[in-house]
Design an enzyme around this catalytic site. Structure first.
Site, PDB file in Angstrom:
ATOM      1  N   ALA A 112      21.582  16.466  -7.233  1.00  0.00           N
ATOM      2  CA  ALA A 112      20.489  16.974  -8.062  1.00  0.00           C
ATOM      3  C   ALA A 112      19.187  16.870  -7.271  1.00  0.00           C
ATOM      4  O   ALA A 112      19.115  16.167  -6.258  1.00  0.00           O
ATOM      5  CB  ALA A 112      20.382  16.192  -9.360  1.00  0.00           C
ATOM      6  N   PHE A 113      18.158  17.555  -7.732  1.00  0.00           N
ATOM      7  CA  PHE A 113      16.975  17.736  -6.884  1.00  0.00           C
ATOM      8  C   PHE A 113      16.190  16.449  -6.646  1.00  0.00           C
ATOM      9  O   PHE A 113      15.396  16.380  -5.714  1.00  0.00           O
ATOM     10  CB  PHE A 113      16.078  18.850  -7.448  1.00  0.00           C
ATOM     11  N   LYS A 114      16.416  15.418  -7.467  1.00  0.00           N
ATOM     12  CA  LYS A 114      15.656  14.186  -7.241  1.00  0.00           C
ATOM     13  C   LYS A 114      15.976  13.568  -5.880  1.00  0.00           C
ATOM     14  O   LYS A 114      15.198  12.797  -5.345  1.00  0.00           O
ATOM     15  CB  LYS A 114      15.880  13.214  -8.382  1.00  0.00           C
ATOM     16  N   ASP A 115      17.129  13.939  -5.309  1.00  0.00           N
ATOM     17  CA  ASP A 115      17.452  13.476  -3.957  1.00  0.00           C
ATOM     18  C   ASP A 115      16.433  13.951  -2.928  1.00  0.00           C
ATOM     19  O   ASP A 115      16.234  13.285  -1.908  1.00  0.00           O
ATOM     20  CB  ASP A 115      18.826  14.007  -3.525  1.00  0.00           C
ATOM     21  N   LEU A 118      13.778  11.294  -3.342  1.00  0.00           N
ATOM     22  CA  LEU A 118      14.238   9.903  -3.272  1.00  0.00           C
ATOM     23  C   LEU A 118      14.973   9.588  -1.973  1.00  0.00           C
ATOM     24  O   LEU A 118      15.237   8.430  -1.671  1.00  0.00           O
ATOM     25  CB  LEU A 118      15.080   9.562  -4.497  1.00  0.00           C
TER      26      LEU A 118
END
Ligand code: PLP
Length: 500
Positions: A112-115, A118
């Site tokens: 997911a895009f939070k990678d 993060l």
């Protein structure tokens, strides 16, 4: 190069370097850090079109974080965007018809895009701490409702001089989310289930941050607490990179000529991702409309259309859970900017939101919202969109990305295709493998009898996309974290882990 300093949206006088702002996360006055001036970046598309993701990341991060040396930026970028992504291009841009491309932001650790943010935050944070001569080991404390926790764990796993503790509500996350977390490797990681809901866990974590005695004792023992919160400027700026990269790719593919305007559509929750697109526009990426897409939790739609933010409304659980949000924290940064960077009105509006649950912007500010278009898609429309795009373009959207696609269609209809010449980039924020049940149902598959593993296999059969390792491994991976604690025992659990 001009030095970029940061100040709180609620206090222009108190300026910090980027390193200080990243370590601090949120200002003491409750405000969010904002660059005092936007950097001037030389966006030479003829050159950038052949640049790698990492090269563009170094350009953008270097322009915003001017107190970091070139070597420090390179160290952070090269450790973040490496083989942990399942594609060398990091964020592939997939054209699905002559006007629309999906910017796939889901090729990292947790699909997911939070990678995207993060993966680099741990390096930015530890580099910043080193610059500021903070000697203590950094301990990240996070409460998660599912997605952020895993992305943070994956990001911080085995990063030297850090530890991370993630708390999740025992019965409040999906089977896949729980498996993803409890199988997390890395000796510096700890995952703890709590008997309580997400809010209980979140409240307790905030309490620990503010526990003076605890913090003093920890400092003595060589630890300092920090958070991987989504309002950290160290998460926002890395998100600007992929919008610059996507524009360069469009030029490279001859989809547009350098300088031609595009639209960007973003499935929105906390307003971080779309704000990063707005930053990209401000530093000179030719972006015309920013299409802000909500699910049934449409608080932002009302804000953009009426100038009123009102969180006093029912909260709905939807098929796009990462957008189920009533307070979009990053909106404070837009409010600040559109109020000509005045602290007082920003502070007043934000305090009113806390006290009364709503606020209204004045006409002058409202008049400046024309860069945005906002609308919503409910679960039914989202499912129809997944099916339609699959039938027409042989591309499977996850529910979040589908919300953005549906809202983009509404934009086209409402504007009678006035800017039909514009190409549109849709932020693809999650892999369909993250939400196999919703996706399969949308495609008309009966899922009632299928286990978690079978759902994945079925989706792979239909999509012909290889199962990402982030998912394929978790069903067989050893369980490494089994601790379950009462809310009141969270502090003890942290102390035990730090004593290990
Ligand atoms: C977090 C998230 C969003 C929302 O992004 P914001 O930056 O909070 O607006 C959208 N889709 C997915 C899959 C997410 O995980």
């Amino acid at each position: 190069m001009t030095q970029i300093l940061y100040n709180s949206t609620r206090d222009n006088q108190n300026t910090l370097t980027a390193a200080e702002a990243i370590v601090k996360g949120i200002a003491n006055d409750g405000g969010l850090y904002f660059p005092q001036t936007m950097p001037e970046v030389n966006l030479d598309w003829d050159q950038l079109k052949d640049a790698s993701y990492q090269t563009i990341a170094k350009l953008i991060l270097g322009a915003f974080f001017t107190d970091f040396t070139e070597d420090e930026i390179a160290y952070c970028v090269d450790h973040a965007y490496d083989e942990k992504f399942d594609t060398a291009v990091i964020a592939p841009l997939k054209s699905i018809d002559e006007k629309v491309s999906i910017l796939e932001l889901f090729h990292g650790n947790t699909i997911a895009f939070k990678d995207m943010a993060l993966s680099i935050l741990p390096y930015l944070l530890t580099t910043a701490a080193k610059k500021l001569q903070i000697k203590e080991e950094i301990v990240i404390l996070t409460a998660t409702s599912g997605d952020t926790g895993k992305a943070a764990l994956a990001g911080f796993s085995e990063v030297p001089n850090t530890r991370i503790v993630v708390f999740y509500p025992k019965d409040g996350v999906s089977e896949i989310q729980e498996l993803q977390m409890v199988t997390q490797v890395g000796n510096n990681t700890k995952v703890i289930a709590v008997k309580g809901n997400f809010d209980d866990a979140q409240t307790k974590v905030k309490e620990l941050f503010n526990d003076q005695a605890l913090n003093a004792q920890q400092k003595n023992d060589g630890f300092v607490f920090s958070s991987a919160n989504s309002i950290n400027i160290g998460r926002l700026v890395p998100q600007v990179v992929y919008y610059v990269y996507s524009y360069a790719q469009l030029v490279k593919n001859n989809a547009i000529k350098a300088g031609e305007h595009i639209n960007i559509a973003v499935p929105t929750g906390n307003f971080g991702n779309i704000l990063a697109a707005y930053f990209a526009k401000m530093i000179g990426v030719p972006i015309e409309k920013l299409i802000c897409a909500s699910n049934r939790n449409n608080v932002l739609v009302d804000f953009f259309n009426k100038g009123i933010y009102d969180k006093r409304r029912p909260f709905y659980l939807t098929s796009s859970p990462s957008m189920d949000i009533l307070v979009s924290s990053n909106l404070e940064r837009l409010i600040y900017l559109l109020n000509n960077r005045q602290n007082l009105p920003t502070k007043e509006l934000m305090e009113q939101l806390v006290k009364e649950g709503n606020y209204q912007i004045n006409q002058t500010v409202k008049d400046q919202l024309h860069d945005f278009y906002a609308s919503q898609a409910d679960d039914t429309l989202t499912a129809e969109t997944i099916k339609k795009v699959y039938q027409e373009s042989d591309y499977i959207l996850d529910p979040h990305t589908a919300v953005a696609y549906a809202v983009y269609q509404q934009y086209l209809n409402e504007t009678n295709n006035e800017d039909h010449h514009n190409k549109t980039v849709i932020a693809g924020t999650a892999s369909p493998y993250k939400f196999p049940e919703s996706v399969l149902k949308a495609l008309g598959v009966n899922t009632t009898e299928l286990s978690g593993r079978e759902l994945i296999d079925k989706l792979s059969e239909i999509s012909q996309i290889p199962i990402p390792s982030a998912i394929s491994n978790i069903f067989d991976a050893p369980i490494r974290h089994q601790e379950v604690v009462e809310i009141d025992a969270m502090k003890e659990a942290v102390l035990r882990f730090l004593a290990e």
